[in-house]
Design a protein around this motif. Structure first.
Motif, PDB file in Angstrom:
ATOM      1  N   ALA A  22      58.346  43.154   4.445  1.00 38.55           N
ATOM      2  CA  ALA A  22      58.734  43.478   5.818  1.00 38.55           C
ATOM      3  C   ALA A  22      57.898  42.686   6.818  1.00 38.55           C
ATOM      4  O   ALA A  22      58.420  42.189   7.834  1.00 38.55           O
ATOM      5  N   ALA A  23      56.611  42.539   6.535  1.00 35.97           N
ATOM      6  CA  ALA A  23      55.740  41.764   7.428  1.00 35.97           C
ATOM      7  C   ALA A  23      56.174  40.305   7.460  1.00 35.97           C
ATOM      8  O   ALA A  23      56.244  39.687   8.536  1.00 35.97           O
ATOM      9  N   ARG A  24      56.501  39.739   6.290  1.00 35.47           N
ATOM     10  CA  ARG A  24      56.949  38.334   6.230  1.00 35.47           C
ATOM     11  C   ARG A  24      58.282  38.166   6.958  1.00 35.47           C
ATOM     12  O   ARG A  24      58.506  37.178   7.639  1.00 35.47           O
ATOM     13  N   TRP A  25      59.158  39.143   6.830  1.00 36.16           N
ATOM     14  CA  TRP A  25      60.444  39.122   7.517  1.00 36.16           C
ATOM     15  C   TRP A  25      60.215  39.083   9.033  1.00 36.16           C
ATOM     16  O   TRP A  25      60.838  38.294   9.746  1.00 36.16           O
ATOM     17  N   ALA A  26      59.317  39.935   9.522  1.00 38.19           N
ATOM     18  CA  ALA A  26      59.025  39.963  10.953  1.00 38.19           C
ATOM     19  C   ALA A  26      58.410  38.637  11.408  1.00 38.19           C
ATOM     20  O   ALA A  26      58.746  38.124  12.483  1.00 38.19           O
ATOM     21  N   GLU A  27      57.542  38.059  10.585  1.00 37.14           N
ATOM     22  CA  GLU A  27      56.913  36.779  10.928  1.00 37.14           C
ATOM     23  C   GLU A  27      57.960  35.668  11.043  1.00 37.14           C
ATOM     24  O   GLU A  27      57.833  34.774  11.878  1.00 37.14           O
ATOM     25  N   ARG A  28      58.993  35.703  10.201  1.00 38.57           N
ATOM     26  CA  ARG A  28      60.045  34.682  10.249  1.00 38.57           C
ATOM     27  C   ARG A  28      60.825  34.742  11.567  1.00 38.57           C
ATOM     28  O   ARG A  28      61.485  33.789  11.942  1.00 38.57           O
ATOM     29  N   HIS A  29      60.763  35.862  12.236  1.00 34.28           N
ATOM     30  CA  HIS A  29      61.460  36.020  13.510  1.00 34.28           C
ATOM     31  C   HIS A  29      60.530  35.813  14.713  1.00 34.28           C
ATOM     32  O   HIS A  29      60.919  36.073  15.845  1.00 34.28           O
ATOM     33  N   ALA A  30      59.322  35.357  14.470  1.00 31.39           N
ATOM     34  CA  ALA A  30      58.354  35.158  15.559  1.00 31.39           C
ATOM     35  C   ALA A  30      58.924  34.188  16.586  1.00 31.39           C
ATOM     36  O   ALA A  30      59.504  33.163  16.237  1.00 31.39           O
ATOM     37  N   LEU A  34      63.733  39.918  17.471  1.00 31.26           N
ATOM     38  CA  LEU A  34      63.536  40.605  16.194  1.00 31.26           C
ATOM     39  C   LEU A  34      64.650  41.636  16.029  1.00 31.26           C
ATOM     40  O   LEU A  34      64.735  42.580  16.819  1.00 31.26           O
ATOM     41  N   PRO A  35      65.506  41.477  15.017  1.00 24.67           N
ATOM     42  CA  PRO A  35      66.590  42.453  14.811  1.00 24.67           C
ATOM     43  C   PRO A  35      66.048  43.738  14.184  1.00 24.67           C
ATOM     44  O   PRO A  35      66.183  43.986  12.984  1.00 24.67           O
ATOM     45  N   VAL A  36      65.409  44.560  15.008  1.00 22.61           N
ATOM     46  CA  VAL A  36      64.705  45.750  14.546  1.00 22.61           C
ATOM     47  C   VAL A  36      65.634  46.701  13.801  1.00 22.61           C
ATOM     48  O   VAL A  36      65.275  47.219  12.731  1.00 22.61           O
ATOM     49  N   ALA A  37      66.823  46.949  14.322  1.00 23.71           N
ATOM     50  CA  ALA A  37      67.745  47.886  13.669  1.00 23.71           C
ATOM     51  C   ALA A  37      68.106  47.405  12.270  1.00 23.71           C
ATOM     52  O   ALA A  37      68.140  48.199  11.317  1.00 23.71           O
ATOM     53  N   ASP A  38      68.359  46.104  12.117  1.00 27.25           N
ATOM     54  CA  ASP A  38      68.691  45.563  10.793  1.00 27.25           C
ATOM     55  C   ASP A  38      67.512  45.686   9.836  1.00 27.25           C
ATOM     56  O   ASP A  38      67.674  46.044   8.672  1.00 27.25           O
ATOM     57  N   GLY A  39      66.326  45.369  10.327  1.00 26.95           N
ATOM     58  CA  GLY A  39      65.137  45.472   9.482  1.00 26.95           C
ATOM     59  C   GLY A  39      64.842  46.899   9.074  1.00 26.95           C
ATOM     60  O   GLY A  39      64.520  47.172   7.919  1.00 26.95           O
ATOM     61  N   ALA A  40      64.973  47.824  10.025  1.00 27.91           N
ATOM     62  CA  ALA A  40      64.716  49.238   9.721  1.00 27.91           C
ATOM     63  C   ALA A  40      65.726  49.767   8.711  1.00 27.91           C
ATOM     64  O   ALA A  40      65.362  50.493   7.783  1.00 27.91           O
ATOM     65  N   ALA A  41      66.993  49.374   8.870  1.00 32.19           N
ATOM     66  CA  ALA A  41      68.027  49.822   7.927  1.00 32.19           C
ATOM     67  C   ALA A  41      67.764  49.271   6.528  1.00 32.19           C
ATOM     68  O   ALA A  41      67.899  49.992   5.529  1.00 32.19           O
ATOM     69  N   ALA A  42      67.379  48.004   6.444  1.00 31.12           N
ATOM     70  CA  ALA A  42      67.099  47.403   5.134  1.00 31.12           C
ATOM     71  C   ALA A  42      65.877  48.037   4.482  1.00 31.12           C
ATOM     72  O   ALA A  42      65.856  48.274   3.267  1.00 31.12           O
ATOM     73  N   LEU A  43      64.864  48.315   5.277  1.00 25.79           N
ATOM     74  CA  LEU A  43      63.657  48.962   4.755  1.00 25.79           C
ATOM     75  C   LEU A  43      63.971  50.377   4.273  1.00 25.79           C
ATOM     76  O   LEU A  43      63.566  50.788   3.184  1.00 25.79           O
ATOM     77  N   GLN A  44      64.715  51.129   5.081  1.00 26.44           N
ATOM     78  CA  GLN A  44      65.109  52.481   4.677  1.00 26.44           C
ATOM     79  C   GLN A  44      65.909  52.452   3.381  1.00 26.44           C
ATOM     80  O   GLN A  44      65.697  53.275   2.488  1.00 26.44           O
ATOM     81  N   GLU A  45      66.816  51.513   3.260  1.00 27.97           N
ATOM     82  CA  GLU A  45      67.644  51.430   2.048  1.00 27.97           C
ATOM     83  C   GLU A  45      66.798  51.132   0.812  1.00 27.97           C
ATOM     84  O   GLU A  45      67.004  51.725  -0.244  1.00 27.97           O
ATOM     85  N   ALA A  46      65.824  50.239   0.950  1.00 27.38           N
ATOM     86  CA  ALA A  46      64.959  49.916  -0.188  1.00 27.38           C
ATOM     87  C   ALA A  46      64.160  51.134  -0.635  1.00 27.38           C
ATOM     88  O   ALA A  46      64.035  51.416  -1.836  1.00 27.38           O
ATOM     89  N   VAL A  47      63.619  51.880   0.320  1.00 26.35           N
ATOM     90  CA  VAL A  47      62.823  53.066  -0.010  1.00 26.35           C
ATOM     91  C   VAL A  47      63.716  54.161  -0.601  1.00 26.35           C
ATOM     92  O   VAL A  47      63.401  54.738  -1.647  1.00 26.35           O
ATOM     93  N   ALA A  48      64.837  54.460   0.063  1.00 20.99           N
ATOM     94  CA  ALA A  48      65.735  55.515  -0.417  1.00 20.99           C
ATOM     95  C   ALA A  48      66.283  55.187  -1.801  1.00 20.99           C
ATOM     96  O   ALA A  48      66.356  56.055  -2.672  1.00 20.99           O
ATOM     97  N   ASP A  49      66.648  53.938  -2.004  1.00 22.14           N
ATOM     98  CA  ASP A  49      67.163  53.508  -3.300  1.00 22.14           C
ATOM     99  C   ASP A  49      66.120  53.705  -4.395  1.00 22.14           C
ATOM    100  O   ASP A  49      66.397  54.274  -5.451  1.00 22.14           O
ATOM    101  N   THR A  50      64.912  53.254  -4.127  1.00 23.55           N
ATOM    102  CA  THR A  50      63.841  53.353  -5.127  1.00 23.55           C
ATOM    103  C   THR A  50      63.493  54.808  -5.440  1.00 23.55           C
ATOM    104  O   THR A  50      63.404  55.197  -6.600  1.00 23.55           O
ATOM    105  N   LEU A  51      63.293  55.608  -4.398  1.00 25.46           N
ATOM    106  CA  LEU A  51      62.918  57.011  -4.612  1.00 25.46           C
ATOM    107  C   LEU A  51      63.979  57.765  -5.409  1.00 25.46           C
ATOM    108  O   LEU A  51      63.667  58.448  -6.388  1.00 25.46           O
TER     109      LEU A  51
END
Length: 147
Positions: A22-30, A34-51
């Motif tokens: 996630a940090a590297r993704w944010a850095e690529r948008h420096a 920053l598409p915050v909604a897209d990043g938050a959705a992708a992060l949530q999906e990764a966590v929910a999927d794994t759990l």
């Protein structure tokens, strides 16, 4: 966009690689938007999927017929939806408390502290070390002076 799924295989959890992704993704948008909604959705999906994937797999492997999802994570609608979908597919009963009872574990620790104080427990010294992984079983509800 998709973030990596942490620790494939086994039932251990570590999200440090996901945090780094996630940090590297944010850095690529420096310097740009920053598409915050897209990043938050992708992060949530990764966590929910794994759990949910690991929890349902553990239930199936160990013959557990009911999965209980509690705490602050149980308030997440995506975790609830994936857990329901995956439990149904695996023939596992899912139990999730009402949303108003899905609070952060900090509230549970505060409630335990309140019970200790009401039972007459002596307060910890101000220089006590902090151990966030200390088991709650070391706390005891008993009258002061009876240790």
């Amino acid at each position: 966009m998709a973030f990596p799924r942490p620790l494939p295989g086994g039932y251990d959890f570590s999200f440090s690689g996901l945090k780094t992704a996630a940090a590297r993704w944010a850095e690529r948008h420096a310097g740009g938007a920053l598409p915050v909604a897209d990043g938050a959705a992708a992060l949530q999906e990764a966590v929910a999927d794994t759990l949910t994937r690991k929890a349902v797999a553990a239930c199936a492997e160990h013959g557990v017929r009911t999965l209980v999802v509690v705490g602050g994570v149980a308030a997440n609608s995506r975790v609830r939806a994936l857990a329901e979908e995956r439990c149904r597919a695996a023939g596992i009963t899912l139990r999730v408390p009402p949303l108003r009872l899905c609070t952060d574990n900090g509230a549970m620790i505060a409630a335990a502290g309140d019970l200790l104080v009401r039972a007459g427990a002596e307060p910890a010294p101000l220089d006590v070390s902090v151990d966030p992984s200390a088991p709650l079983e070391y706390a005891a509800l008993h009258p002061a002076g009876r240790r």
